[in-house]
Design a protein around this motif. Structure first.
Motif, mmCIF file in Angstrom:
data_model
loop_
_atom_site.group_PDB
_atom_site.id
_atom_site.type_symbol
_atom_site.label_atom_id
_atom_site.label_comp_id
_atom_site.label_asym_id
_atom_site.label_seq_id
_atom_site.Cartn_x
_atom_site.Cartn_y
_atom_site.Cartn_z
ATOM 1 N N GLY A 143 0.806 -1.207 0.000
ATOM 2 C CA GLY A 143 0.000 0.000 0.000
ATOM 3 C C GLY A 143 0.841 1.259 0.000
ATOM 4 O O GLY A 143 1.936 1.295 0.570
ATOM 5 N N TYR A 144 0.314 2.304 -0.665
ATOM 6 C CA TYR A 144 0.972 3.613 -0.685
ATOM 7 C C TYR A 144 -0.102 4.697 -0.664
ATOM 8 O O TYR A 144 -1.139 4.573 -1.332
ATOM 9 C CB TYR A 144 1.822 3.790 -1.945
ATOM 10 N N THR A 145 0.137 5.756 0.098
ATOM 11 C CA THR A 145 -0.746 6.913 0.077
ATOM 12 C C THR A 145 0.077 8.192 0.091
ATOM 13 O O THR A 145 1.148 8.252 0.716
ATOM 14 C CB THR A 145 -1.718 6.913 1.274
ATOM 15 N N SER A 146 -0.430 9.195 -0.608
ATOM 16 C CA SER A 146 0.231 10.506 -0.622
ATOM 17 C C SER A 146 -0.374 11.451 0.407
ATOM 18 O O SER A 146 -0.013 12.628 0.455
ATOM 19 C CB SER A 146 0.109 11.132 -2.019
ATOM 20 N N ALA A 147 -1.296 10.955 1.232
ATOM 21 C CA ALA A 147 -2.009 11.805 2.193
ATOM 22 C C ALA A 147 -1.044 12.425 3.200
ATOM 23 O O ALA A 147 -0.179 11.739 3.758
ATOM 24 C CB ALA A 147 -3.066 10.987 2.919
ATOM 25 N N ASP A 148 -1.206 13.725 3.422
ATOM 26 C CA ASP A 148 -0.405 14.414 4.435
ATOM 27 C C ASP A 148 -1.065 14.347 5.806
ATOM 28 O O ASP A 148 -0.380 14.252 6.827
ATOM 29 C CB ASP A 148 -0.196 15.880 4.037
ATOM 30 N N LEU A 149 -2.387 14.418 5.832
ATOM 31 C CA LEU A 149 -3.088 14.350 7.108
ATOM 32 C C LEU A 149 -2.872 12.987 7.758
ATOM 33 O O LEU A 149 -2.983 11.948 7.106
ATOM 34 C CB LEU A 149 -4.582 14.578 6.916
ATOM 35 N N ILE A 150 -2.579 13.004 9.033
ATOM 36 C CA ILE A 150 -2.381 11.758 9.770
ATOM 37 C C ILE A 150 -3.615 10.866 9.673
ATOM 38 O O ILE A 150 -3.520 9.645 9.565
ATOM 39 C CB ILE A 150 -2.046 12.072 11.243
ATOM 40 N N GLN A 151 -4.797 11.487 9.665
ATOM 41 C CA GLN A 151 -6.034 10.707 9.684
ATOM 42 C C GLN A 151 -6.223 9.842 8.437
ATOM 43 O O GLN A 151 -6.949 8.853 8.469
ATOM 44 C CB GLN A 151 -7.249 11.644 9.836
ATOM 45 N N TYR A 152 -5.596 10.205 7.314
ATOM 46 C CA TYR A 152 -5.805 9.479 6.062
ATOM 47 C C TYR A 152 -4.695 8.470 5.760
ATOM 48 O O TYR A 152 -4.716 7.826 4.714
ATOM 49 C CB TYR A 152 -5.919 10.461 4.896
ATOM 50 N N GLN A 153 -3.732 8.336 6.640
ATOM 51 C CA GLN A 153 -2.665 7.380 6.394
ATOM 52 C C GLN A 153 -3.119 5.964 6.768
ATOM 53 O O GLN A 153 -4.216 5.760 7.274
ATOM 54 C CB GLN A 153 -1.416 7.803 7.167
ATOM 55 N N PHE A 154 -2.274 4.990 6.490
ATOM 56 C CA PHE A 154 -2.627 3.599 6.776
ATOM 57 C C PHE A 154 -2.418 3.300 8.259
ATOM 58 O O PHE A 154 -1.381 3.644 8.833
ATOM 59 C CB PHE A 154 -1.766 2.642 5.946
ATOM 60 N N TYR A 155 -3.417 2.646 8.849
ATOM 61 C CA TYR A 155 -3.313 2.191 10.235
ATOM 62 C C TYR A 155 -3.417 0.672 10.243
ATOM 63 O O TYR A 155 -4.393 0.100 9.756
ATOM 64 C CB TYR A 155 -4.402 2.838 11.100
ATOM 65 N N LEU A 156 -2.396 0.045 10.779
ATOM 66 C CA LEU A 156 -2.254 -1.398 10.670
ATOM 67 C C LEU A 156 -1.969 -1.988 12.045
ATOM 68 O O LEU A 156 -1.279 -1.377 12.863
ATOM 69 C CB LEU A 156 -1.111 -1.742 9.711
ATOM 70 N N GLY A 157 -2.514 -3.180 12.286
ATOM 71 C CA GLY A 157 -2.280 -3.790 13.590
ATOM 72 C C GLY A 157 -2.896 -5.161 13.721
ATOM 73 O O GLY A 157 -3.165 -5.852 12.732
ATOM 74 N N GLY A 158 -3.172 -5.544 14.960
ATOM 75 C CA GLY A 158 -3.492 -6.926 15.278
ATOM 76 C C GLY A 158 -4.854 -7.418 14.860
ATOM 77 O O GLY A 158 -5.056 -8.623 14.729
ATOM 78 N N LEU A 159 -5.811 -6.529 14.638
ATOM 79 C CA LEU A 159 -7.159 -7.001 14.345
ATOM 80 C C LEU A 159 -7.272 -7.590 12.940
ATOM 81 O O LEU A 159 -7.986 -8.563 12.727
ATOM 82 C CB LEU A 159 -8.155 -5.850 14.517
ATOM 83 N N SER A 160 -6.550 -7.014 11.964
ATOM 84 C CA SER A 160 -6.726 -7.447 10.576
ATOM 85 C C SER A 160 -5.434 -7.589 9.782
ATOM 86 O O SER A 160 -5.494 -7.962 8.607
ATOM 87 C CB SER A 160 -7.627 -6.445 9.830
ATOM 88 N N HIS A 161 -4.272 -7.299 10.378
ATOM 89 C CA HIS A 161 -3.050 -7.273 9.578
ATOM 90 C C HIS A 161 -1.954 -8.183 10.117
ATOM 91 O O HIS A 161 -1.443 -9.028 9.391
ATOM 92 C CB HIS A 161 -2.527 -5.836 9.476
#
Length: 408
Positions: free
Chosen positions: A297-315
């Motif tokens: 995955g890649y995103t150009s979003a500057d806002l923290i809210q639109y970046q990728f959040y990854l962790g134990g529930l699904s990743h």
């Protein structure tokens, strides 16, 4: 021979003969028209074994039947009858999805129907609570629009999600709440059995706040300058290209599928993101099924809210939910599912797995684990998953996770 004295022959032996008749039996809910629109063979046409085998795969991939039996009868020297015997699954299923893992609790209730009025249309409604915050969604899908291999999906949702921000020591350094009303339309066409192309449009009315945050998160936010809590209206057209196909025979999956999704957010905070996902499944002896999932995955979003959040529930099992934030990521999940019990009503699978996550900040995390799956052929989408994951980092402890679906 069957009861009429007709000889049963193989697809290769039937090649080149004329199809005298196509019989469908066993259906109690599904309309025969649903089956006929999947078939590449036709009455009074020449039988081709390739078209016949592809038709059987298509019927199995509907996942509407817990038994699919086919036979070819020689009725005359140059004519055959093709018989499909299909037994319907129960498809009106209450949604009860419970997930624990990564320090989060996810509960979802609702109702889903994969075969509305026996026409293979699909619809669902659900209420979801994640860490005490509620969300709602409604969706409808027509997989065979205008009786062609075109899928139309329409959905609407109202979701509220809390996100915690962590440092490398897994200490909370901030957080935010996203409330979003979303409306989505997606159209996908199958050009070949291995080639799908789709286009969609998503409208989002989004607001950011600290409404559901803990006192600790709010205090941590006072030290940050990179969080914006202004509302945003975002229109997101997206394209999706799918190559390959996964074939289903009850709970056993085989094949390869690769998917590229490109989204361009237009509005108050424009950004571009790209997700490239791949799934591979192999059937092995002793009722073993090996699966590999790889996502980039890649995103150009500057806002923290639109970046990728990854962790134990699904990743990556064994870590906190949304523990990692990144502009880029590479995710790899491996599972070996071994069927210990496989009956009409109950299938019990033992699983060993490995999860790996590589982030743009030159950071990587991994976990190993084992678990069990409890499935039922008779009920569509029914399954229980229990996983015990051991993170390969000293600061994280082994944990148990639970869900009512496969991890992938």
């Amino acid at each position: 021979l069957n009861f009429d004295g007709e000889k049963i022959i193989s697809p290769l032996d039937a090649d080149g003969k004329v199809i005298n008749n196509i019989k469908i039996s066993g259906l109690t809910r599904t309309h025969e028209s649903v089956i006929y629109q999947e078939l590449l063979i036709r009455k009074d046409k020449i039988f081709k074994s390739g078209d016949y085998l592809e038709s059987v795969i298509r019927i199995k991939n509907l996942t509407l039947f817990y038994r699919v039996e086919t036979k070819i009868y020689l009725v005359e020297d140059n004519r055959v009858t093709v018989h499909f015997h299909l037994l319907d699954r129960w498809t009106l299923v209450p949604i009860f999805d419970v997930r624990t893992g990564g320090g989060s609790k996810y509960i979802s209730f609702g109702l889903t129907e994969r075969n509305i009025l026996g026409r293979y249309q699909q619809g669902s409604f659900s209420w979801t609570q994640l860490d005490g915050v509620n969300s709602y969604s409604l969706q409808w899908t027509e997989p065979r629009l205008l009786k062609r291999r075109i899928m139309l999906n329409i959905s609407a949702s109202s979701s509220t999600r809390n996100y915690s921000l962590y440092d490398d020591k897994v200490e909370i350094i901030g957080g935010f709440t996203i409330k979003s009303n979303s409306y989505l339309v997606y159209l996908q066409k199958e050009f070949l059995w291995w080639l799908f192309w789709g286009v969609g449009l998503e409208l989002n009315d989004t607001s950011f706040s600290e409404k559901h945050l803990t006192k600790k998160q709010k205090l941590a936010n006072e030290k940050r300058s990179d969080l914006s809590f202004k509302p945003a209206n975002v229109t997101t057209p997206f394209l999706k290209l799918t190559l390959g196909r996964l074939n289903y025979d009850q709970f056993f999956i085989s094949g390869y599928q690769s998917q590229v999704q490109l989204r361009k957010a237009i509005g108050d905070d424009p950004f571009l993101d790209l997700i490239f996902s791949n799934k591979f499944f192999w059937l092995l002896p002793f009722s073993s099924n090996v699966g590999l999932q790889v996502k980039v995955g890649y995103t150009s979003a500057d806002l923290i809210q639109y970046q990728f959040y990854l962790g134990g529930l699904s990743h990556v099992r064994g870590y906190l939910n949304n523990q990692f934030m990144s502009h880029k990521f590479l995710q790899a999940n491996f599972e070996n599912r071994l069927a210990l019990i496989n009956t009409t009503w109950i299938t019990l699978q033992h699983v060993v797995f490995s999860d790996n996550l590589f982030l743009s900040e030159k950071k990587s995390v991994s976990s190993l684990g084992t678990g069990i799956r409890i499935r039922s052929r008779r009920i569509t989408n029914f399954g229980l998953r229990f996983d015990y994951a051991v993170p390969l980092e000293d600061k994280m402890k082994a944990s148990l996770s639970f869900r009512v679906k496969q991890f992938f």
